[in-house]
Design a protein around this motif. Structure first.
Motif, short mmCIF file in Angstrom:
data_model
loop_
_atom_site.label_atom_id
_atom_site.label_comp_id
_atom_site.label_asym_id
_atom_site.label_seq_id
_atom_site.Cartn_x
_atom_site.Cartn_y
_atom_site.Cartn_z
N GLY A 107 7.95 -9.66 1.30
CA GLY A 107 6.51 -9.44 1.28
C GLY A 107 6.12 -8.02 0.89
N HIS A 108 7.09 -7.23 0.45
CA HIS A 108 6.85 -5.84 0.06
C HIS A 108 7.47 -5.58 -1.32
CE1 HIS A 108 6.19 -5.70 4.37
NE2 HIS A 108 5.54 -4.57 4.18
N LEU A 109 7.07 -4.47 -1.92
CA LEU A 109 7.70 -4.04 -3.16
C LEU A 109 7.85 -2.53 -3.14
CD1 LEU A 109 5.46 -3.28 -5.99
CD2 LEU A 109 4.46 -4.92 -4.43
N PRO A 158 3.13 -3.34 0.91
CA PRO A 158 2.92 -4.79 0.96
C PRO A 158 2.47 -5.34 -0.39
CG PRO A 158 1.63 -3.65 2.67
CD PRO A 158 2.21 -2.61 1.78
N VAL A 159 2.90 -6.53 -0.73
CA VAL A 159 2.49 -7.14 -2.01
C VAL A 159 1.00 -7.43 -2.04
CG1 VAL A 159 4.76 -8.09 -2.55
CG2 VAL A 159 3.12 -9.48 -1.27
N THR A 160 0.34 -7.45 -0.90
CA THR A 160 -1.11 -7.68 -0.87
C THR A 160 -1.86 -6.57 -1.60
OG1 THR A 160 -1.26 -6.60 1.30
CG2 THR A 160 -1.07 -9.00 1.28
N TYR A 161 -1.23 -5.40 -1.79
CA TYR A 161 -1.85 -4.33 -2.56
C TYR A 161 -2.13 -4.78 -3.99
CZ TYR A 161 -0.87 -0.59 0.89
OH TYR A 161 -0.84 0.22 1.99
N LEU A 162 -1.34 -5.71 -4.49
CA LEU A 162 -1.49 -6.16 -5.88
C LEU A 162 -2.84 -6.82 -6.13
CD1 LEU A 162 2.09 -7.60 -6.44
CD2 LEU A 162 1.18 -5.43 -7.28
N ASN A 163 -3.48 -7.32 -5.09
CA ASN A 163 -4.79 -7.97 -5.23
C ASN A 163 -5.94 -6.98 -5.27
OD1 ASN A 163 -3.70 -10.57 -5.21
ND2 ASN A 163 -3.69 -10.61 -2.98
N ASN A 172 -5.77 -0.70 -10.99
CA ASN A 172 -6.06 0.40 -11.91
C ASN A 172 -4.86 1.33 -12.05
OD1 ASN A 172 -8.64 -0.47 -12.54
ND2 ASN A 172 -9.59 0.76 -10.92
N LEU A 173 -4.18 1.59 -10.94
CA LEU A 173 -2.97 2.41 -10.99
C LEU A 173 -1.88 1.71 -11.80
CD1 LEU A 173 -2.64 3.87 -7.37
CD2 LEU A 173 -3.36 5.05 -9.45
N LEU A 174 -1.78 0.39 -11.65
CA LEU A 174 -0.79 -0.37 -12.41
C LEU A 174 -1.08 -0.31 -13.91
CD1 LEU A 174 -0.30 -3.52 -10.14
CD2 LEU A 174 1.21 -1.53 -10.37
N ARG A 175 -2.35 -0.38 -14.28
CA ARG A 175 -2.72 -0.27 -15.69
C ARG A 175 -2.36 1.12 -16.24
NH1 ARG A 175 -6.16 -4.13 -14.24
NH2 ARG A 175 -8.06 -3.13 -13.55
N LYS A 176 -2.59 2.14 -15.42
CA LYS A 176 -2.23 3.50 -15.82
C LYS A 176 -0.72 3.60 -16.03
CE LYS A 176 -2.73 8.27 -14.29
NZ LYS A 176 -3.18 9.17 -13.23
N ASP A 192 -4.13 8.38 -0.13
CA ASP A 192 -5.55 8.12 0.11
C ASP A 192 -5.90 6.65 -0.17
OD1 ASP A 192 -5.90 10.77 0.82
OD2 ASP A 192 -6.77 11.35 -1.12
N LEU A 193 -5.40 6.12 -1.29
CA LEU A 193 -5.65 4.72 -1.63
C LEU A 193 -5.05 3.81 -0.57
CD1 LEU A 193 -6.52 2.37 -3.47
CD2 LEU A 193 -4.35 2.66 -4.65
N ALA A 194 -3.80 4.06 -0.21
CA ALA A 194 -3.11 3.20 0.76
C ALA A 194 -3.81 3.26 2.11
CB ALA A 194 -1.66 3.62 0.89
#
Length: 96
Positions: free
Chosen positions: A31-33, A49-54, A60-64, A89-91
């Motif tokens: 359940g984590h990455l 947690p993989v829930t961050y992907l939602n 936006n960080l992933l696109r960067k 800060d995001l987390a």
């Protein structure tokens, strides 16, 4: 009962530090990455947690990361080109 914002941020930082590892050989719980955060040569590994992907901010960080690295990550894992403070800060916002 009011919740102190600094206390929330402090507990989020502690949570992230508990997931942070300096070794690549540590298993990632179900359940984590693992992601590598940092700019230039200094990167730090976090297990999130993989829930961050939602979350749109995390996306936006992933696109960067995609724009900067494409699908080639020299560390062998997902590398996100932002400062550790921005990521913390995001987390902390995602953990509340």
């Amino acid at each position: 009962m009011a919740i102190s914002i600094p206390r929330v941020l402090q507990s989020s930082k502690k949570l992230l530090k508990s997931f942070s590892h300096s070794s690549n050989n540590i298993d990632v719980p179900k359940g984590h990455l693992a992601v590598y955060i940092g700019e230039k040569l200094q990167k730090k590994r976090f297990v999130v947690p993989v829930t961050y992907l939602n979350n749109s901010s995390f996306q936006n960080l992933l696109r960067k990361a995609e724009e900067e690295f494409g699908f080639h990550h020299s560390m062998g894992g997902l590398t996100i080109p932002c400062t550790e403070q921005i990521f913390i800060d995001l987390a902390s916002r995602l953990n509340t």
